[in-house]
Design a protein around this motif. Structure first.
Motif, PDB file in Angstrom:
ATOM      1  N   UNK A   1      41.554  43.899  49.368  1.00 29.55           N
ATOM      2  CA  UNK A   1      42.818  44.236  48.713  1.00 29.55           C
ATOM      3  C   UNK A   1      43.927  43.323  49.224  1.00 29.55           C
TER       4      UNK A   1
ATOM      5  N   UNK B   1      45.820  40.526  47.016  1.00 27.17           N
ATOM      6  CA  UNK B   1      47.257  40.712  46.829  1.00 27.17           C
ATOM      7  C   UNK B   1      48.003  39.461  47.234  1.00 27.17           C
TER       8      UNK B   1
ATOM      9  N   UNK C   1      47.278  36.519  44.768  1.00 26.48           N
ATOM     10  CA  UNK C   1      48.041  36.576  43.512  1.00 26.48           C
ATOM     11  C   UNK C   1      49.508  36.251  43.768  1.00 26.48           C
ATOM     12  N   UNK C   2      50.054  36.779  44.875  1.00 23.90           N
ATOM     13  CA  UNK C   2      51.468  36.517  45.162  1.00 23.90           C
ATOM     14  C   UNK C   2      51.699  35.021  45.287  1.00 23.90           C
TER      15      UNK C   2
ATOM     16  N   UNK D   1      51.361  33.365  41.884  1.00 25.00           N
ATOM     17  CA  UNK D   1      52.536  33.651  41.059  1.00 25.00           C
ATOM     18  C   UNK D   1      53.704  32.789  41.524  1.00 25.00           C
TER      19      UNK D   1
ATOM     20  N   UNK E   1      47.317  46.472  60.291  1.00 23.71           N
ATOM     21  CA  UNK E   1      47.289  45.969  58.914  1.00 23.71           C
ATOM     22  C   UNK E   1      48.396  46.608  58.073  1.00 23.71           C
ATOM     23  N   UNK E   2      48.581  46.048  56.907  1.00 25.33           N
ATOM     24  CA  UNK E   2      49.634  46.568  56.017  1.00 25.33           C
ATOM     25  C   UNK E   2      49.152  47.832  55.345  1.00 25.33           C
TER      26      UNK E   2
ATOM     27  N   UNK F   1      48.198  50.384  52.517  1.00 27.60           N
ATOM     28  CA  UNK F   1      47.474  50.195  51.255  1.00 27.60           C
ATOM     29  C   UNK F   1      48.432  50.235  50.056  1.00 27.60           C
TER      30      UNK F   1
ATOM     31  N   UNK G   1      50.296  46.915  49.679  1.00 33.30           N
ATOM     32  CA  UNK G   1      49.385  45.877  49.179  1.00 33.30           C
ATOM     33  C   UNK G   1      49.130  46.048  47.677  1.00 33.30           C
ATOM     34  N   UNK G   2      48.957  47.309  47.255  1.00 28.66           N
ATOM     35  CA  UNK G   2      48.714  47.549  45.827  1.00 28.66           C
ATOM     36  C   UNK G   2      49.911  47.113  44.995  1.00 28.66           C
TER      37      UNK G   2
ATOM     38  N   UNK H   1      52.098  44.851  45.733  1.00 27.32           N
ATOM     39  CA  UNK H   1      52.126  43.383  45.713  1.00 27.32           C
ATOM     40  C   UNK H   1      51.112  42.827  44.718  1.00 27.32           C
ATOM     41  N   UNK H   2      49.912  43.410  44.756  1.00 28.33           N
ATOM     42  CA  UNK H   2      48.857  42.930  43.859  1.00 28.33           C
ATOM     43  C   UNK H   2      49.263  43.121  42.394  1.00 28.33           C
TER      44      UNK H   2
ATOM     45  N   UNK I   1      52.148  40.886  41.410  1.00 28.03           N
ATOM     46  CA  UNK I   1      51.645  39.513  41.316  1.00 28.03           C
ATOM     47  C   UNK I   1      50.899  39.277  40.025  1.00 28.03           C
ATOM     48  N   UNK I   2      50.056  40.250  39.650  1.00 27.25           N
ATOM     49  CA  UNK I   2      49.292  40.116  38.410  1.00 27.25           C
ATOM     50  C   UNK I   2      50.206  40.101  37.204  1.00 27.25           C
TER      51      UNK I   2
ATOM     52  N   UNK J   1      53.345  39.068  37.094  1.00 27.53           N
ATOM     53  CA  UNK J   1      54.026  37.767  37.029  1.00 27.53           C
ATOM     54  C   UNK J   1      53.079  36.716  36.458  1.00 27.53           C
ATOM     55  N   UNK J   2      51.824  36.755  36.921  1.00 26.66           N
ATOM     56  CA  UNK J   2      50.852  35.772  36.413  1.00 26.66           C
ATOM     57  C   UNK J   2      50.629  35.939  34.918  1.00 26.66           C
TER      58      UNK J   2
ATOM     59  N   UNK K   1      53.583  34.495  33.214  1.00 29.89           N
ATOM     60  CA  UNK K   1      53.537  33.032  33.250  1.00 29.89           C
ATOM     61  C   UNK K   1      52.533  32.489  32.246  1.00 29.89           C
TER      62      UNK K   1
ATOM     63  N   UNK L   1      57.339  17.161  19.220  1.00 34.19           N
ATOM     64  CA  UNK L   1      58.636  17.724  18.935  1.00 34.19           C
ATOM     65  C   UNK L   1      59.551  16.645  18.365  1.00 34.19           C
TER      66      UNK L   1
ATOM     67  N   UNK M   1      66.504  20.433  14.075  1.00 34.50           N
ATOM     68  CA  UNK M   1      65.087  20.375  14.440  1.00 34.50           C
ATOM     69  C   UNK M   1      64.215  20.976  13.347  1.00 34.50           C
TER      70      UNK M   1
ATOM     71  N   UNK N   1      69.563  23.721  15.885  1.00 35.04           N
ATOM     72  CA  UNK N   1      68.960  23.430  17.187  1.00 35.04           C
ATOM     73  C   UNK N   1      67.879  24.440  17.555  1.00 35.04           C
TER      74      UNK N   1
END
Lengths: 158, 472
Positions: A18, A22, A25-26, A29, B1-2, B4, B7-8, B10-11, B14-15, B17-18, B21, B64, B77, B124
């Motif tokens: 995990x 995480x 992906x960060x 991104x 550790x961080x 859970x 972390x979730x 963040x994951x 992150x997904x 944002x991806x 993008x 273009x 255009x 334009x």
């Protein structure tokens, strides 16, 4: 939480997986965003006159003619071997040259060019450039002043 | 550790944002116009006449493009989707890559004129919705013009004389209608015209927000407002007093003409306006432009449903018989205070003295040759109290007990500056005696009324006394 540490099938614990995914992906991104930001530095279009332009159909330039397109700053010639475009901007300080019997003459500092645009006298550092001519899909000729071709390149168009 | 939980979070973010993008990347590599360019290239390749043409078509770059018009400060255009506008091979294909209709592009090549200079829209922009500027959410004040009105753009550079001959007939017809229907009787244009309606200068370029769009059916645009307002003014602006008697298609022509009224001037190198032939302005055209909207042909008095009053018959022979040119000239110049008739002099509605003279001459053409029998009012001494009795009996029915005429009354106001100060009492006396043919004003000097000369003199004295406060 004991069972998580025990789950080691893939060599990575579930919690580690995990954390790893995480962070991965960060980072991805973040890189994507950076790429997007840098993409903005390159523009698709600029607010300026296009350097390639249509000059009309080939039949507008019959063999043996010389046409000066003053607003586009080019000469368009047509002879037995084809049509070609030569810049009329003097390579010295940018005055517009005029046509003489033997070639071109710059009115500002007396630079002289022969028929092919080659320097034959005066302060001009290099000859007048020849520009690429292509034919558009609708049949009209397109001159691109951003693309130079070697002097002497002449093509027939129909 | 961080933990859970973090972390979730963040994951997942992150997904997200991806994914976003990925979406933007697809959108920028595969924009809307690209698919049209593919179709265009496919069509050309398929329909190529020979191998050379096929090769040329295959090599067509998908990229273009834009038309940069430095002098007009425009970037168009449109050609990204409308790629075939100048290509004769695209005559019978579908939009957007169809060839431009007519031969307009022969003298207006795309690389010198672009597209939005005639068609409007947002040059334009790079997607259909934004480029056409349709819909409230594009926030664009000049959406693409419907073909019915597109000729309005021609008037930016061409004059009506030229347009009427070559390809701009709708503008020319619209302008002729504008003059003929008497729009300037109520609306000012370039400082000349009545003041009952709004001035029309720049109306073709006014922002959408200046118009009340509440009752507009369909797209909220200036041209829809104009068209629907011409169809039924009071459905769009309930308190409008505008008169329209338009035939089939005339609303579209007038809308086209309205859209030519723009404040911005195109660069000189684009304009082809020839001012050598100014439009003819004789008495008749002036009368039509400035008077006919209310007075019609001027032969009969009309009860106006919108104004709720009677509009006098100004070219009625019996009126012209008693009114000489000086009186007409005075009324035209000073107007009639308290009525819709505005003062037309130079400093008010903006007509020059010569133009007013032209109109008076045109009206006076109907004047009968014989002069009315003089009344010789000076020989009588008016009696105010008897005058009031006569007035209340005979005149008050139509002109009102206070002489104001006005709403729901047949008679005109007798308290106006013109009646009180400008018109000779002799004229009033003759009018009372002889009445006015073709209007509701009867001849009181003859049967069945049979007012004596003294009665008339008394009532004229009473009316003239209004200005010093009488008859309240």
């Amino acid at each position: 939480m004991k069972n998580e540490t025990q789950d080691k099938e893939g060599g990575v614990s579930r919690r580690d997986f995990l954390a790893l995914s995480a962070f991965a992906t960060a980072i991805l991104a973040g890189l994507g965003i950076m790429a997007g930001v840098f993409r903005f530095f390159k523009s698709d279009a600029k607010y300026e006159e296009s350097r390639s332009f249509k000059i009309g159909k080939p039949e507008n330039f019959p063999v043996g003619t010389a046409t000066k397109l003053a607003d586009k700053k080019i000469f368009v010639f047509s002879d037995d071997n084809g049509i070609f475009a030569i810049s009329c901007v003097c390579t010295h300080l940018g005055c517009l040259v005029y046509e003489t019997e033997t070639g071109f003459q710059c009115p500002c500092h007396g630079s002289k060019f022969n028929m092919a645009g080659k320097v034959v006298g005066g302060p001009a550092p290099r000859g007048l450039p020849w520009f690429e001519i292509t034919q558009d899909i609708d049949g009209s000729l397109v001159v691109d002043t951003a693309r130079e071709v070697p002097a002497g390149t002449k093509n027939r168009y129909s | 550790m961080y933990s859970r939980f973090y972390l979730s979070v963040l994951l997942i973010s992150g997904l997200l944002v991806l994914a976003y993008l990925g979406f933007t990347a697809y959108d920028s590599f595969m924009p809307e116009w690209m698919s049209y360019q593919f179709e265009y290239r496919d069509y050309l390749t398929k329909n190529a006449k020979d191998d050379a043409a096929k090769k040329l078509a295959r090599a067509l770059p998908l990229e273009f493009t834009q038309v940069y018009l430095g002098e007009m400060n425009k970037v168009d255009r449109c050609t990204n989707c409308h790629m075939g506008v100048e290509n004769p091979l695209m005559e019978n294909t579908r939009l957007p890559y169809k060839k431009h209709s007519g031969n307009y592009l022969v003298n207006h090549p795309v690389d010198k004129f672009g597209c939005t200079v005639c068609h409007e829209g947002q040059g334009s922009a790079t997607n259909t919705k934004e480029a056409h500027g349709k819909g409230h959410d594009t926030h664009w004040d000049t959406p693409i013009l419907p073909l019915a009105y597109v000729q309005s753009s021609c008037a930016q550079c061409h004059d009506t004389n030229m347009l009427s001959k070559s390809g701009g007939d709708k503008v020319a017809k619209g302008e002729a209608l504008f003059m003929e229907k008497g729009c300037k009787g109520c609306h000012k244009l370039k400082g000349v015209g009545g003041d009952l309606g709004k001035p029309l200068d720049k109306v073709g370029r006014q922002p959408i927000a200046y118009f009340t769009m509440k009752h507009i059916v369909g797209e909220h645009t200036v041209f829809n407002w104009l068209k629907q307002h011409f169809d039924d003014p009071r459905a769009i602006a309930p308190d409008s007093a505008m008169k329209v008697k338009l035939g089939e298609g005339e609303a579209d022509l007038l809308t086209t003409y309205m859209l030519t009224l723009r404040p911005d001037e195109k660069p000189k190198s684009y304009r082809r306006i020839n001012f050598n032939e100014p439009p003819v302005q004789n008495g008749e055209t002036l009368y039509k432009s400035y008077c006919s909207a209310c007075h019609g042909d001027g032969k009969k008095s009309l009860y106006d449903e919108v104004f709720k009053r009677t509009v006098p018959a100004i070219m009625n022979p019996s009126l012209l018989k008693v009114m000489d040119d000086t009186n007409l000239d005075k009324i035209l110049k000073e107007g009639r205070t308290g009525t819709q008739m505005t003062a037309w002099k130079k400093t008010a509605a903006g007509l020059t003295d010569e133009q007013i003279k032209e109109i008076v001459t045109y009206m006076a053409a109907n004047r009968p040759a014989d002069r009315p029998e003089p009344f010789r009012l000076a020989e009588f001494k008016g009696d105010l109290s008897h005058g009031k009795e006569v007035y209340d009996l005979r005149c008050a029915v139509c002109h009102g007990t206070n002489g104001k005429g006005g709403e729901d009354m047949l008679g005109v106001s007798l308290r106006s500056k013109v009646v009180q100060k400008m018109i000779d009492p002799e004229v009033l006396a003759i009018t009372v005696r002889d009445g006015r043919a073709d209007t509701p004003m009867p001849a009181f000097g003859s049967d069945p009324f049979g007012m004596s000369k003294q009665d008339i003199a008394d009532v004229v004295a009473y009316i003239k006394d209004f200005q010093s406060g009488g008859g309240k």
